[in-house]
Enzyme design. Structure first.
Site, PDB file in Angstrom:
ATOM      1  N   SER A 129      41.594  47.352  41.382  1.00 54.78           N
ATOM      2  CA  SER A 129      41.965  46.409  40.347  1.00 54.78           C
ATOM      3  C   SER A 129      43.273  46.663  40.184  1.00 54.78           C
ATOM      4  CB  SER A 129      41.201  46.786  39.073  1.00 54.78           C
ATOM      5  OG  SER A 129      41.303  46.137  38.071  1.00 54.78           O
ATOM      6  N   LYS A 187      40.328  53.860  38.506  1.00 54.70           N
ATOM      7  CA  LYS A 187      41.128  52.810  39.526  1.00 54.70           C
ATOM      8  C   LYS A 187      42.214  53.283  39.861  1.00 54.70           C
ATOM      9  CE  LYS A 187      37.694  49.608  39.836  1.00 54.70           C
ATOM     10  NZ  LYS A 187      37.110  49.004  41.279  1.00 54.70           N
ATOM     11  N   TYR A 213      37.698  53.347  33.374  1.00 50.64           N
ATOM     12  CA  TYR A 213      38.102  52.420  34.184  1.00 50.64           C
ATOM     13  C   TYR A 213      39.484  52.565  34.771  1.00 50.64           C
ATOM     14  CZ  TYR A 213      37.674  47.980  36.801  1.00 50.64           C
ATOM     15  OH  TYR A 213      37.456  46.855  37.741  1.00 50.64           O
TER      16      TYR A 213
HETATM   17  N1  LIG Z   1      35.389  40.810  37.863  1.00 54.23           N
HETATM   18  C1  LIG Z   1      36.698  41.304  37.675  1.00 54.23           C
HETATM   19  O1  LIG Z   1      37.398  40.997  36.937  1.00 54.23           O
HETATM   20  C2  LIG Z   1      37.313  42.557  38.534  1.00 54.23           C
HETATM   21  C3  LIG Z   1      38.646  42.758  38.513  1.00 54.23           C
HETATM   22  C4  LIG Z   1      39.367  43.568  39.277  1.00 54.23           C
HETATM   23  C5  LIG Z   1      38.711  44.658  40.073  1.00 54.23           C
HETATM   24  N2  LIG Z   1      37.204  44.232  40.217  1.00 54.23           N
HETATM   25  C6  LIG Z   1      36.481  45.021  41.124  1.00 54.23           C
HETATM   26  O2  LIG Z   1      35.750  44.431  42.161  1.00 54.23           O
HETATM   27  C7  LIG Z   1      34.553  45.118  42.581  1.00 54.23           C
HETATM   28  C8  LIG Z   1      33.521  44.040  42.437  1.00 54.23           C
HETATM   29  O3  LIG Z   1      33.496  43.756  41.278  1.00 54.23           O
HETATM   30  P1  LIG Z   1      32.622  42.489  40.675  1.00 54.23           P
HETATM   31  O4  LIG Z   1      33.376  41.579  39.763  1.00 54.23           O
HETATM   32  O5  LIG Z   1      32.141  41.674  41.950  1.00 54.23           O
HETATM   33  O6  LIG Z   1      31.163  43.088  40.018  1.00 54.23           O
HETATM   34  P2  LIG Z   1      30.065  42.884  39.790  1.00 54.23           P
HETATM   35  O7  LIG Z   1      29.607  43.729  38.555  1.00 54.23           O
HETATM   36  O8  LIG Z   1      29.499  41.257  39.385  1.00 54.23           O
HETATM   37  O9  LIG Z   1      29.162  43.216  41.124  1.00 54.23           O
HETATM   38  C9  LIG Z   1      29.225  44.638  41.285  1.00 54.23           C
HETATM   39  C10 LIG Z   1      27.943  44.991  42.160  1.00 54.23           C
HETATM   40  O10 LIG Z   1      28.188  46.193  42.625  1.00 54.23           O
HETATM   41  C11 LIG Z   1      26.705  46.953  42.639  1.00 54.23           C
HETATM   42  N3  LIG Z   1      26.749  48.175  42.594  1.00 54.23           N
HETATM   43  C12 LIG Z   1      27.400  49.015  41.430  1.00 54.23           C
HETATM   44  N4  LIG Z   1      27.205  50.306  41.607  1.00 54.23           N
HETATM   45  C13 LIG Z   1      26.593  50.434  42.885  1.00 54.23           C
HETATM   46  C14 LIG Z   1      26.364  51.406  43.625  1.00 54.23           C
HETATM   47  N5  LIG Z   1      26.433  52.765  43.335  1.00 54.23           N
HETATM   48  N6  LIG Z   1      25.830  51.212  45.333  1.00 54.23           N
HETATM   49  C15 LIG Z   1      25.733  50.153  45.376  1.00 54.23           C
HETATM   50  N7  LIG Z   1      26.127  48.800  44.818  1.00 54.23           N
HETATM   51  C16 LIG Z   1      26.323  49.090  43.557  1.00 54.23           C
HETATM   52  C17 LIG Z   1      26.088  45.981  41.593  1.00 54.23           C
HETATM   53  O11 LIG Z   1      24.776  46.228  41.446  1.00 54.23           O
HETATM   54  C18 LIG Z   1      26.751  44.722  41.617  1.00 54.23           C
HETATM   55  O12 LIG Z   1      25.802  43.873  42.272  1.00 54.23           O
HETATM   56  C19 LIG Z   1      34.506  46.131  41.637  1.00 54.23           C
HETATM   57  O13 LIG Z   1      34.953  47.360  42.156  1.00 54.23           O
HETATM   58  C20 LIG Z   1      35.442  45.926  40.418  1.00 54.23           C
HETATM   59  O14 LIG Z   1      35.828  46.930  39.650  1.00 54.23           O
HETATM   60  C21 LIG Z   1      36.600  43.335  39.617  1.00 54.23           C
END
Ligand SMILES: NC(=O)c1ccc[n+]([C@@H]2O[C@H](COP(=O)([O-])OP(=O)(O)OC[C@H]3O[C@@H](n4cnc5c(N)ncnc54)[C@H](O)[C@@H]3O)[C@@H](O)[C@H]2O)c1
Length: 265
Positions: free
Chosen positions: A139, A156, A152
């Protein structure tokens, strides 16, 4: 598109929705064979079904030692060799230092130790055969921090540090590492971030498919850092070159927010 993905074995964690689903879609479209994992069995099974016969759902926890071992074993059964592992599952916990222990525990386990545990099982094989790719979805919060979300921000940073460490240690032994560091991405994580989290991230948010496209470009160009929001590079440089000025700006940003952005437990 990266041409050498045809027939490759790929694992994507947290692929039931959001960025992980977009990675899975992109890898499947490039001809890879993909194991998709998520805690949400229904969601990940639906993703696998929608992407065709070369995509296999392996629901379960991708963070605990036992969960990662079961996922890697099952992925090897489906794919033979694992060529690319995307440690993408993440949790967004907000709050200050005072947030409940469970918020810290789940953040360390999912955002950091999931990566360490997967690398422990994969890297020896990759070094032996001289190839393998580890994708860490980190992130921009891992480079720039984020007010109102201590668990977070801290985890991260640790995930970014681990990805860097893997690359410096095994990069000359055939292991490629990519750290994906977006700001806001239009997924459930962003939608569930509460008013202040959305205010912070929604304006310049990109789509999950944009993140997958930028990852593929970085894989093609063999670049470690993937920045779907290129302006993050300048902010990262500013933080390093003038930390006091940067902190003054961050205090101003934090002052306009409540104690917690993102979810709290
Ligand atoms: N959406 C954003 O704005 C954003 C920005 C920067 C980074 N990220 C990072 O991107 C990655 C994906 O995020 P996203 O936005 O798609 O999130 P999301 O919440 O839409 O999807 C995340 C998925 O991970 C699954 N998950 C959580 N814990 C788990 C575990 N222990 N084992 C298996 N699956 C698990 C959840 O069930 C969910 O389906 C994350 O690492 C998040 O921190 C997201």
């Amino acid at each position: 598109m990266t041409p050498d993905l045809a027939g490759r074995g790929v694992v994507v964690t947290g692929a039931g929705r959001g960025i992980g689903e977009a990675y899975a879609k992109a890898f499947a479209a490039a001809g890879a064979r993909v194991v998709v994992n998520d805690l949400d069995a229904d969601a990940v099974t639906a993703v696998a079904t929608s992407l065709g016969d070369d995509v296999f759902a392996v629901p379960g926890d991708a963070s605990s030692e036992e969960g990662v071992a079961a996922l890697v074993a099952s992925a090897r059964d489906h794919l033979g060799e694992i060529d690319v592992y995307c440690a993408n599952a993440g949790v967004a916990r907000g709050g200050t230092e005072a947030v409940a222990e469970r918020a810290w525990d789940v953040s360390w386990n999912v955002n950091v130790m999931a990566h360490v545990r997967a690398a422990k099982l994969l890297v020896p094989e990759w070094v032996e055969r001289g190839s393998g790719t580890f994708v860490a979805t980190v992130s921009a919060a891992g480079l720039l921090s984020i007010p109102g979300a201590a668990p977070y921000a801290v985890t991260k940073h640790a995930a970014y540090a681990f990805a860097e460490w893997l690359s410096m240690t095994y990069g000359d032994k055939g292991v490629r590492v990519h750290a994906v560091c977006p700001q806001g991405v239009r997924t459930d994580m962003l939608r569930n971030s509460g008013t202040s989290g959305r205010a912070l991230m929604e304006a310049d948010a990109v789509d999950p498919d944009d993140v997958a496209r930028d990852l593929f470009l970085a894989m093609e160009q063999e670049r470690f850092l993937v920045l779907p929001h290129p302006e993050v590079a300048q902010m990262y440089a500013h933080r390093a070159s003038d930390p006091d000025r940067w902190l003054t700006g961050m205090r101003r940003l934090a002052g306009g927010l409540p104690g917690s952005v993102l979810g709290a437990d």
